[in-house]
Design an enzyme around this catalytic site. Structure first.
Site, PDB file in Angstrom:
ATOM      1  N   LYS A 159      -1.009  -9.445   2.740  1.00 14.43           N
ATOM      2  CA  LYS A 159      -0.297  -8.937   3.920  1.00 14.43           C
ATOM      3  C   LYS A 159      -1.245  -8.035   4.704  1.00 14.43           C
ATOM      4  O   LYS A 159      -2.033  -7.305   4.109  1.00 14.43           O
ATOM      5  CB  LYS A 159       0.948  -8.148   3.497  1.00 14.43           C
ATOM      6  CG  LYS A 159       1.692  -7.510   4.682  1.00 14.43           C
ATOM      7  CD  LYS A 159       3.051  -7.018   4.292  1.00 14.43           C
ATOM      8  CE  LYS A 159       3.086  -5.641   3.670  1.00 14.43           C
ATOM      9  NZ  LYS A 159       2.496  -4.551   4.476  1.00 14.43           N
ATOM     10  N   ASP A 184      -1.282  -6.231  -0.502  1.00 17.50           N
ATOM     11  CA  ASP A 184      -1.504  -5.631   0.821  1.00 17.50           C
ATOM     12  C   ASP A 184      -2.996  -5.418   1.037  1.00 17.50           C
ATOM     13  O   ASP A 184      -3.684  -4.949   0.120  1.00 17.50           O
ATOM     14  CB  ASP A 184      -0.824  -4.247   0.836  1.00 17.50           C
ATOM     15  CG  ASP A 184       0.151  -4.103   1.986  1.00 17.50           C
ATOM     16  OD1 ASP A 184       0.096  -4.910   2.924  1.00 17.50           O
ATOM     17  OD2 ASP A 184       0.966  -3.154   1.923  1.00 17.50           O
ATOM     18  N   ASP A 210       0.841  -1.200   0.000  1.00 19.84           N
ATOM     19  CA  ASP A 210       0.000   0.000   0.000  1.00 19.84           C
ATOM     20  C   ASP A 210       0.877   1.251   0.000  1.00 19.84           C
ATOM     21  O   ASP A 210       0.375   2.377  -0.058  1.00 19.84           O
ATOM     22  CB  ASP A 210      -1.025  -0.006   1.143  1.00 19.84           C
ATOM     23  CG  ASP A 210      -0.374  -0.086   2.514  1.00 19.84           C
ATOM     24  OD1 ASP A 210       0.874  -0.087   2.588  1.00 19.84           O
ATOM     25  OD2 ASP A 210      -1.110  -0.137   3.521  1.00 19.84           O
ATOM     26  N   GLU A 215       9.385  -3.804  10.312  1.00 19.97           N
ATOM     27  CA  GLU A 215       9.759  -2.494   9.765  1.00 19.97           C
ATOM     28  C   GLU A 215      10.257  -1.578  10.877  1.00 19.97           C
ATOM     29  O   GLU A 215       9.597  -1.428  11.918  1.00 19.97           O
ATOM     30  CB  GLU A 215       8.540  -1.866   9.055  1.00 19.97           C
ATOM     31  CG  GLU A 215       8.858  -0.479   8.479  1.00 19.97           C
ATOM     32  CD  GLU A 215       7.864   0.018   7.440  1.00 19.97           C
ATOM     33  OE1 GLU A 215       6.911  -0.708   7.109  1.00 19.97           O
ATOM     34  OE2 GLU A 215       8.058   1.152   6.969  1.00 19.97           O
TER      35      GLU A 215
HETATM   36  O1  KIV Z   1       3.544  -1.109   1.562  1.00 17.93           O
HETATM   37  C1  KIV Z   1       4.720  -1.488   1.535  1.00 17.93           C
HETATM   38  O2  KIV Z   1       5.477  -1.238   0.593  1.00 17.93           O
HETATM   39  C2  KIV Z   1       5.204  -2.239   2.687  1.00 17.93           C
HETATM   40  C3  KIV Z   1       6.660  -2.552   2.751  1.00 17.93           C
HETATM   41  C4  KIV Z   1       7.410  -1.363   3.188  1.00 17.93           C
HETATM   42  C5  KIV Z   1       6.925  -3.720   3.608  1.00 17.93           C
HETATM   43  O3  KIV Z   1       4.439  -2.554   3.542  1.00 17.93           O
END
Ligand code: KIV
Length: 292
Positions: free
Chosen positions: A141, A111, A72, A209
């Protein structure tokens, strides 16, 4: 309980069996979450990059990057929002489908955007099902350990592999800000508890993170599933970067954890200027670009 039962986990490979390697291996089939767990058993590290469109995804697939995250972060990096918070499930579904179409080997993870799973497990299942059925992602995710346990459990029981995201969780920027997480005993213990809870709920991997390297190393040692670090030190099983950061496309100062591998923004600005000057000066198109 981990999502992958022993019966379905491939036999551990010899450390020197490089043909099975996630990066640089010989297999042409699409990478699965089982391959990521097997890589941890072999002690093999792997890279993950974000991607938000078919063309870029095809470049990373050609480079052999085994896992692509339709993060995201598209909110900031691709759609012009200030944060990840405004990203919608429709936007995520459309761009995830493009990334899947642009790849033949990488595992594509979509995501779950802010607001698409926080109401509870049923909402999470409905949102994740769209990403799996309409976009064709191999996994999703979501942010949060203990606070997203019920969601993770239902998705995994329903056959949707889940990657958890701990430490700095950008969807909570309005309460958390952007700062290193897990500093101090209480926060560190909470992060370890979150990681173990995510594993117990069936997550196949955990993103860490902006976490101190020592804490990320401890979490990595204590889990059977892989950890994917971003600003979390070298001990994680895998590393992820936002592609626009590492390619030098994002304007402005980069966070300390980003290593810049290319300077695409400067090259693209220079190419766009060269084209514009050719057009204004009448030197493009030339005879070789012209039909008669
Ligand atoms: O949204 C994204 O790119 C992420 C990564 C930083 C792990 O969650």
């Amino acid at each position: 309980m981990t999502q992958i039962s022993a019966a379905h986990t491939p036999a551990p490979q010899q450390a020197n069996d490089s043909s099975k390697a996630l990066y640089g291996g010989k297999s042409n089939r699409r990478v699965t979450v089982r391959d990521l767990i097997a890589a941890k058993e072999r002690g093999e590290k792997w890279p993950m990059l974000t991607a938000y469109d078919a063309m870029t995804a095809s470049v990373f697939d050609e480079a052999g990057v085994p896992v692509l995250l339709v993060g995201d972060s598209m909110g900031n990096c691709h759609l012009g929002y200030d944060t990840t918070v405004p990203v919608t499930l429709d936007e995520m579904t459309m761009l995830s489908a493009a990334v899947v179409r642009g790849t033949s080997r990488a595992l594509v993870i979509g995501d779950l955007p802010f607001g698409s799973y926080q109401e509870g497990p049923v909402q999470a299942l409905r949102s994740a099902t769209r990403l799996v059925k309409e976009a064709g992602v191999g996994a999703v995710k979501l942010e949060g350990g203990e606070r997203s346990l019920a969601q993770t459990e239902l998705l995994v029981q329903s056959g949707i592999p889940v990657m958890s995201h701990l430490g700095l969780t950008p969807q909570s920027v309005n309460t958390m800000g952007y700062r290193v997480q897990g500093r101090g005993d209480e926060d560190a213990h909470r992060l370890v508890r979150d990681a173990k809870a995510a594993e117990a709920a069936g997550a196949f991997a955990v993103v860490l993170e902006l976490v101190p390297a020592e804490l990320a190393a401890e979490v990595t040692r204590s889990l059977h599933i892989p950890t994917v670090g971003i600003g979390a030190g070298a001990a994680c099983d895998a590393q992820v970067l936002v592609y626009t950061d590492m390619m030098g496309l994002t304007p402005g100062k980069m966070p300390r954890f980003v290593k810049q591998y290319a300077d695409l923004r400067a090259q693209m600005v220079s190419a766009a200027r060269a084209f514009s000057e050719d057009v204004v000066g009448g030197t493009f198109p030339e005879e070789s670009h012209t039909f008669h």
